[in-house]
Design a protein around this motif. Structure first.
Motif, PDB file in Angstrom:
ATOM      1  N   HIS A 106      -4.287   0.409  -3.526  1.00  0.00           N
ATOM      2  CA  HIS A 106      -5.295  -0.153  -4.618  1.00  0.00           C
ATOM      3  C   HIS A 106      -5.548   0.892  -5.724  1.00  0.00           C
ATOM      4  O   HIS A 106      -5.088   2.080  -5.779  1.00  0.00           O
ATOM      5  CB  HIS A 106      -6.420  -0.782  -3.954  1.00  0.00           C
ATOM      6  N   PHE A 127     -10.087  -4.120 -11.993  1.00  0.00           N
ATOM      7  CA  PHE A 127      -8.870  -4.083 -11.283  1.00  0.00           C
ATOM      8  C   PHE A 127      -8.422  -4.997 -10.166  1.00  0.00           C
ATOM      9  O   PHE A 127      -7.232  -4.948  -9.355  1.00  0.00           O
ATOM     10  CB  PHE A 127      -8.446  -2.790 -10.940  1.00  0.00           C
ATOM     11  N   PRO A 243      -2.061  -7.717 -11.697  1.00  0.00           N
ATOM     12  CA  PRO A 243      -2.217  -6.800 -10.762  1.00  0.00           C
ATOM     13  C   PRO A 243      -1.189  -7.326  -9.533  1.00  0.00           C
ATOM     14  O   PRO A 243      -1.030  -8.220  -9.294  1.00  0.00           O
ATOM     15  CB  PRO A 243      -3.460  -7.119 -10.055  1.00  0.00           C
ATOM     16  N   ALA A 244      -0.495  -5.905  -8.905  1.00  0.00           N
ATOM     17  CA  ALA A 244       0.299  -6.271  -7.708  1.00  0.00           C
ATOM     18  C   ALA A 244       1.694  -6.461  -8.195  1.00  0.00           C
ATOM     19  O   ALA A 244       2.660  -6.573  -7.493  1.00  0.00           O
ATOM     20  CB  ALA A 244       0.008  -7.275  -6.958  1.00  0.00           C
ATOM     21  N   LYS A 246       4.996  -5.471  -9.681  1.00  0.00           N
ATOM     22  CA  LYS A 246       5.801  -4.279  -9.771  1.00  0.00           C
ATOM     23  C   LYS A 246       7.461  -4.254 -10.411  1.00  0.00           C
ATOM     24  O   LYS A 246       8.029  -3.185 -10.510  1.00  0.00           O
ATOM     25  CB  LYS A 246       6.035  -3.532  -8.297  1.00  0.00           C
ATOM     26  N   LYS A 302       4.248  -7.104  -4.923  1.00  0.00           N
ATOM     27  CA  LYS A 302       3.905  -6.116  -3.751  1.00  0.00           C
ATOM     28  C   LYS A 302       3.117  -6.897  -2.681  1.00  0.00           C
ATOM     29  O   LYS A 302       2.303  -7.660  -3.092  1.00  0.00           O
ATOM     30  CB  LYS A 302       3.405  -4.698  -4.092  1.00  0.00           C
ATOM     31  N   THR A 304      -0.210  -7.167  -0.249  1.00  0.00           N
ATOM     32  CA  THR A 304      -1.575  -6.866  -0.580  1.00  0.00           C
ATOM     33  C   THR A 304      -1.996  -5.558  -0.061  1.00  0.00           C
ATOM     34  O   THR A 304      -1.713  -5.112   1.078  1.00  0.00           O
ATOM     35  CB  THR A 304      -2.380  -7.875   0.124  1.00  0.00           C
ATOM     36  N   PRO A 305      -2.500  -4.668  -1.001  1.00  0.00           N
ATOM     37  CA  PRO A 305      -2.820  -3.521  -0.331  1.00  0.00           C
ATOM     38  C   PRO A 305      -3.980  -3.344   0.535  1.00  0.00           C
ATOM     39  O   PRO A 305      -3.898  -2.410   1.543  1.00  0.00           O
ATOM     40  CB  PRO A 305      -3.198  -2.344  -1.701  1.00  0.00           C
ATOM     41  N   SER A 306      -4.999  -4.183   0.572  1.00  0.00           N
ATOM     42  CA  SER A 306      -5.752  -4.205   1.388  1.00  0.00           C
ATOM     43  C   SER A 306      -5.523  -4.652   2.708  1.00  0.00           C
ATOM     44  O   SER A 306      -5.702  -5.846   2.768  1.00  0.00           O
ATOM     45  CB  SER A 306      -7.165  -4.777   0.907  1.00  0.00           C
ATOM     46  N   HIS A 330      -9.352 -10.422   2.520  1.00  0.00           N
ATOM     47  CA  HIS A 330      -8.318 -10.108   1.482  1.00  0.00           C
ATOM     48  C   HIS A 330      -7.075 -11.344   1.771  1.00  0.00           C
ATOM     49  O   HIS A 330      -6.849 -11.610   3.200  1.00  0.00           O
ATOM     50  CB  HIS A 330      -7.787  -8.741   1.719  1.00  0.00           C
ATOM     51  N   ASP A 331      -6.362 -11.591   0.774  1.00  0.00           N
ATOM     52  CA  ASP A 331      -5.363 -12.280   1.077  1.00  0.00           C
ATOM     53  C   ASP A 331      -4.282 -11.682   1.913  1.00  0.00           C
ATOM     54  O   ASP A 331      -3.716 -10.546   1.239  1.00  0.00           O
ATOM     55  CB  ASP A 331      -4.705 -13.058  -0.092  1.00  0.00           C
ATOM     56  N   VAL A 334      -0.591 -12.245  -1.799  1.00  0.00           N
ATOM     57  CA  VAL A 334      -1.379 -12.885  -3.067  1.00  0.00           C
ATOM     58  C   VAL A 334      -0.229 -13.624  -3.739  1.00  0.00           C
ATOM     59  O   VAL A 334      -0.620 -14.161  -5.062  1.00  0.00           O
ATOM     60  CB  VAL A 334      -1.832 -11.679  -3.958  1.00  0.00           C
TER      61      VAL A 334
HETATM   62  C1  FMN Z   1      -4.049 -13.317  -7.659  1.00  0.00           C
HETATM   63  C2  FMN Z   1      -4.347 -11.875  -7.068  1.00  0.00           C
HETATM   64  C3  FMN Z   1      -5.192 -11.616  -5.811  1.00  0.00           C
HETATM   65  C4  FMN Z   1      -5.136 -10.609  -5.532  1.00  0.00           C
HETATM   66  N1  FMN Z   1      -5.906 -10.233  -4.164  1.00  0.00           N
HETATM   67  C5  FMN Z   1      -5.934  -9.155  -3.845  1.00  0.00           C
HETATM   68  C6  FMN Z   1      -6.738  -8.852  -2.484  1.00  0.00           C
HETATM   69  O1  FMN Z   1      -7.273 -10.012  -2.154  1.00  0.00           O
HETATM   70  N2  FMN Z   1      -6.872  -7.729  -1.854  1.00  0.00           N
HETATM   71  C7  FMN Z   1      -6.098  -6.674  -2.461  1.00  0.00           C
HETATM   72  O2  FMN Z   1      -6.096  -5.526  -1.936  1.00  0.00           O
HETATM   73  N3  FMN Z   1      -5.277  -6.783  -3.709  1.00  0.00           N
HETATM   74  C8  FMN Z   1      -5.288  -7.986  -4.129  1.00  0.00           C
HETATM   75  N4  FMN Z   1      -4.487  -8.215  -5.433  1.00  0.00           N
HETATM   76  C9  FMN Z   1      -3.798  -6.998  -5.883  1.00  0.00           C
HETATM   77  C10 FMN Z   1      -4.588  -5.910  -6.342  1.00  0.00           C
HETATM   78  O3  FMN Z   1      -5.399  -6.348  -7.574  1.00  0.00           O
HETATM   79  C11 FMN Z   1      -3.623  -4.762  -7.011  1.00  0.00           C
HETATM   80  O4  FMN Z   1      -2.662  -4.548  -6.211  1.00  0.00           O
HETATM   81  C12 FMN Z   1      -4.371  -3.554  -7.603  1.00  0.00           C
HETATM   82  O5  FMN Z   1      -5.083  -3.662  -8.539  1.00  0.00           O
HETATM   83  C13 FMN Z   1      -3.643  -2.370  -7.994  1.00  0.00           C
HETATM   84  O6  FMN Z   1      -2.878  -2.738  -9.019  1.00  0.00           O
HETATM   85  P1  FMN Z   1      -1.281  -2.456  -8.914  1.00  0.00           P
HETATM   86  O7  FMN Z   1      -0.880  -3.098  -7.492  1.00  0.00           O
HETATM   87  O8  FMN Z   1      -0.742  -3.321 -10.151  1.00  0.00           O
HETATM   88  O9  FMN Z   1      -0.722  -1.100  -9.364  1.00  0.00           O
HETATM   89  C14 FMN Z   1      -4.541  -9.496  -5.953  1.00  0.00           C
HETATM   90  C15 FMN Z   1      -3.579  -9.576  -7.280  1.00  0.00           C
HETATM   91  C16 FMN Z   1      -3.717 -10.884  -7.839  1.00  0.00           C
HETATM   92  C17 FMN Z   1      -2.569 -11.138  -9.092  1.00  0.00           C
END
Ligand code: FMN
Length: 368
Positions: A106, A127, A243-244, A246, A302, A304-306, A330-331, A334
């Motif tokens: 994250h 973020f 976010p997510a 890649k 990618k 979900t990091p969490s 957390h999902d 995502v």
């Molecule tokens: C619609 C959506 C929902 C997201 N929900 C989560 C979540 O529940 N838990 C989580 O860890 N990351 C979630 N993310 C991903 C993180 O926001 C993202 O991985 C983090 O900000 C780091 O950014 P990066 O992966 O682009 O480097 C979600 C992303 C999107 C687009």
């Protein structure tokens, strides 16, 4: 913290943090005369959350849109349109631990380094995936504008982990079926296997990623500017800001690197008095301009990091190695929630470029 706006004529600025009062968007440059109601926006926001339990987080996120400006008597006026949604489903205590121990994958570590003690870490702050609600709201307007010139932008889930759809569906199939499935995949049998994969990974306290494909139908040839303002560069930029996300590829994408020119070139031919190509390896864009063929773009999302699984991290206050099991809602994947975000993002860039090209006028002719 600059960098929250995108577009030249159709300018979208998103604002808000995951656990702040609201998330929202200001849209400047929307032509006057577009019919717009809160119901239009609400319908799309409701579609954001798949109803099926097990594949999304326990967060309810019953979002209610509030349009504050730029709409009068049911039509856009040409003035900036401001829209917000309140953040009600916040549980900030879940995030106390990440003040000291950044979640691997994250933005906690990078944001903590950049903004220090002023970083709003609650729920991932600025973020968080939550901030994409602003893009979805602006996307509703972009898609309505594009529909006035018969352009249709449709995204769907193509893969979750290693469960992949093989064929590209038609516009009708995407429209008819993608919202029938919780994972937003129009192939119903494949969607079932995707759901099972997500439910399984959730049991393992782990997560999955996937691929979203977005197709823009009936974009006329010649939309897009040279080099740094090329259509594919602008689409890639907005998609990579989700976010997510890649990876981004158009048409044959990375596969083109393995083809010969004779295999990768799209041969021209005439069909019903129009120039078309027999294949669409270029993904509908050549030299940064639309070719008139469907624009086909895919993003890699990618996992979900969490995740609840134990992972190695560090305690940055004690400067010691540590372990973390991320709690909170957390999902496990995502991708389903990111489908309307990708669709909106592509529509926003197309609306901007089509206003710049004069295809969309500053004032629309209203059909009374
Ligand atoms: C619609 C959506 C929902 C997201 N929900 C989560 C979540 O529940 N838990 C989580 O860890 N990351 C979630 N993310 C991903 C993180 O926001 C993202 O991985 C983090 O900000 C780091 O950014 P990066 O992966 O682009 O480097 C979600 C992303 C999107 C687009």
């Amino acid at each position: 913290m600059a960098g929250n706006s995108i577009g030249k004529e159709f300018v979208v600025t998103t604002f808000g943090e995951s656990h702040g009062r609201v998330v929202g968007v200001v849209l400047d440059g929307c032509p006057a005369g577009l019919p717009l109601s809160e119901t239009d926006v609400q319908t799309e926001l409701d579609r954001r959350i798949p109803s099926k339990t097990g594949i999304v987080s326990g967060r309810i996120e019953k979002d209610r849109v509030n349009i504050q400006s730029g709409v009068f008597n049911g039509f856009t006026t040409g003035a900036p349109i401001s829209m917000t949604v309140e953040n009600k489903e916040t549980q900030s205590s879940d995030y106390e631990m990440i003040k000291e121990m950044p979640r691997p994958g994250h933005a906690d570590y990078t944001a903590g380094i950049k903004y220090g003690r002023f970083n709003d870490y609650r729920g991932g702050g600025r973020f968080s995936g939550r901030v994409t609600v602003g893009l979805i709201m602006a996307g509703v307007i972009a898609k309505k504008l594009l529909n006035t010139v018969d352009v249709d932008v449709l995204a769907y889930t193509k893969a979750i982990g290693n469960v992949k759809m093989s064929e590209s569906p038609s516009a009708e199939e995407i429209k008819e079926r993608k919202y029938q499935t919780a994972v937003r995949c129009p192939d119903l049998a494949c969607a079932k296997r995707m759901e099972e994969a997500i439910i399984q990974v959730r049991k393992e306290s782990d997560s999955l990623g996937g691929i979203i494909e977005c197709i823009a139908f009936y974009v006329p040839a010649g939309v897009g500017d040279p080099l740094f303002d090329s259509l594919d560069a602008d689409i890639a930029k907005i998609l990579l800001s989700i976010p997510a996300v890649k990876g981004v590829e158009f048409g044959a994408g990375f596969e083109a690197a393995e083809l010969k020119g004779s295999e990768n070139n799209d041969a021209y031919r005439i069909q019903q008095g129009k120039v078309i190509t027999s294949t669409n390896k270029s993904g509908g864009i050549l030299g940064g301009m639309s070719s008139g063929m469907p624009i086909v773009v895919r993003v890699a999302v990618k996992p979900t990091p969490s995740i609840g699984k134990e992972q190695k991290t560090v305690n940055i206050h004690k400067m010691k190695d540590a372990t973390i099991k991320v709690t909170g809602r957390h999902d496990p994947c995502v991708v389903p929630k990111a489908v309307p975000v990708v669709e909106s993002a592509v529509a926003i860039v197309l609306a901007d470029h089509m206003i710049r090209a004069g295809i969309l006028p500053k004032v629309l002719k209203v059909k009374e």
